[in-house]
Design an enzyme around this catalytic site. Sequence first.
Site, PDB file in Angstrom:
ATOM      1  N   GLY A   1      71.493 -31.113  -2.008  1.00  0.00           N
ATOM      2  CA  GLY A   1      72.092 -30.290  -0.960  1.00  0.00           C
ATOM      3  C   GLY A   1      72.978 -31.097  -0.034  1.00  0.00           C
ATOM      4  N   GLU A   2      72.753 -30.966   1.286  1.00  0.00           N
ATOM      5  CA  GLU A   2      73.595 -31.667   2.264  1.00  0.00           C
ATOM      6  C   GLU A   2      73.447 -33.176   2.190  1.00  0.00           C
ATOM      7  OE1 GLU A   2      70.466 -30.376   5.625  1.00  0.00           O
ATOM      8  OE2 GLU A   2      72.204 -31.436   6.421  1.00  0.00           O
TER       9      GLU A   2
ATOM     10  N   GLY B   1      73.748 -34.960  -0.650  1.00  0.00           N
ATOM     11  CA  GLY B   1      74.479 -35.533  -1.769  1.00  0.00           C
ATOM     12  C   GLY B   1      73.794 -35.368  -3.113  1.00  0.00           C
TER      13      GLY B   1
ATOM     14  N   ASP C   1      76.817 -24.641  -8.053  1.00  0.00           N
ATOM     15  CA  ASP C   1      77.667 -24.189  -9.164  1.00  0.00           C
ATOM     16  C   ASP C   1      79.070 -24.782  -9.027  1.00  0.00           C
ATOM     17  OD1 ASP C   1      75.529 -22.524  -9.987  1.00  0.00           O
ATOM     18  OD2 ASP C   1      76.151 -21.024  -8.523  1.00  0.00           O
TER      19      ASP C   1
END
Lengths: 156, 116
Positions: free
Chosen positions: A58-59, A61, A89
């Site tokens: 996610g945030e 990396g 995606d």
Amino acid sequence: MNFWMDNCYVRFKDCLKNVDVLTINDEEARQLSEEYSLVKAAKIIQKMGPKYLVIKKGEHGALLFGEEKMFFAPALPLENVFDPTGAGDSFAGGFIGHLQKTGDISFENLKSAVIFGSVMASFCVEKFGTERLSELTDNEVSNRLTEFVKLSSFSV
Amino acid sequence: MSILIVGTVAFDAIETPFGKTDKIVGGAATYISLAASFFSNKLRLVSVVGDDFPKESIQMLKDHKVDTEGLQIKEGEKTFFWSGKYHNDMNSRDTVDTQLNVLETFDPILPESFTR
């Protein structure tokens, strides 16, 4: 992917044997490997079939594993994240698009592909739905690539 | 070599700490296609939607050089719908509603032109 693990585990495991590169998130990697450490999880999952594995965080990396090597791509810290839907995606799209364009599946080029995946994911989350990606220009993509290089390069 | 994208083309309704949408176009294959289109012009999509799916969105994919011949449009049926709500950290989400609709009977078929 949780859906496939929960509902047709045997067929899913069978399918994995034929996979060259698998991109999943950290939660999925932990569920699939039954291992909390992502480094250990990656080893277990690679034994199931995939030659290369990307674990998206996610945030925070993404991690690339393969050929006994490891690479970390950061996510661009953004002031505004409106909607994370489709980020993973978009990452996959940027990743595979770069591989197709270059026709090179060496580990070095997979590293670049992970960065291009992160670039596309960073745009995706800036607006709701597909809006940001559908209006995006090539110029914006190349400028953001430069931001990624600045974000993580340093000299020793 | 081309990229074959098999996945959902869908409607989403999303709630995040920053706002809320009605039904908007989404789906894994839609995002993958759009993102990949900045690098590749050999994208082939295999998916299914109902006749409620906007023609403009299919055109938007075509404008991004996505070959949509493998996108089945089922007359009288509804597009896959997902609705979700994100938590404050945006890293986790709850599914509010999933309506499989056309996905329930989806038979992915490779058009002849995709086999070349």
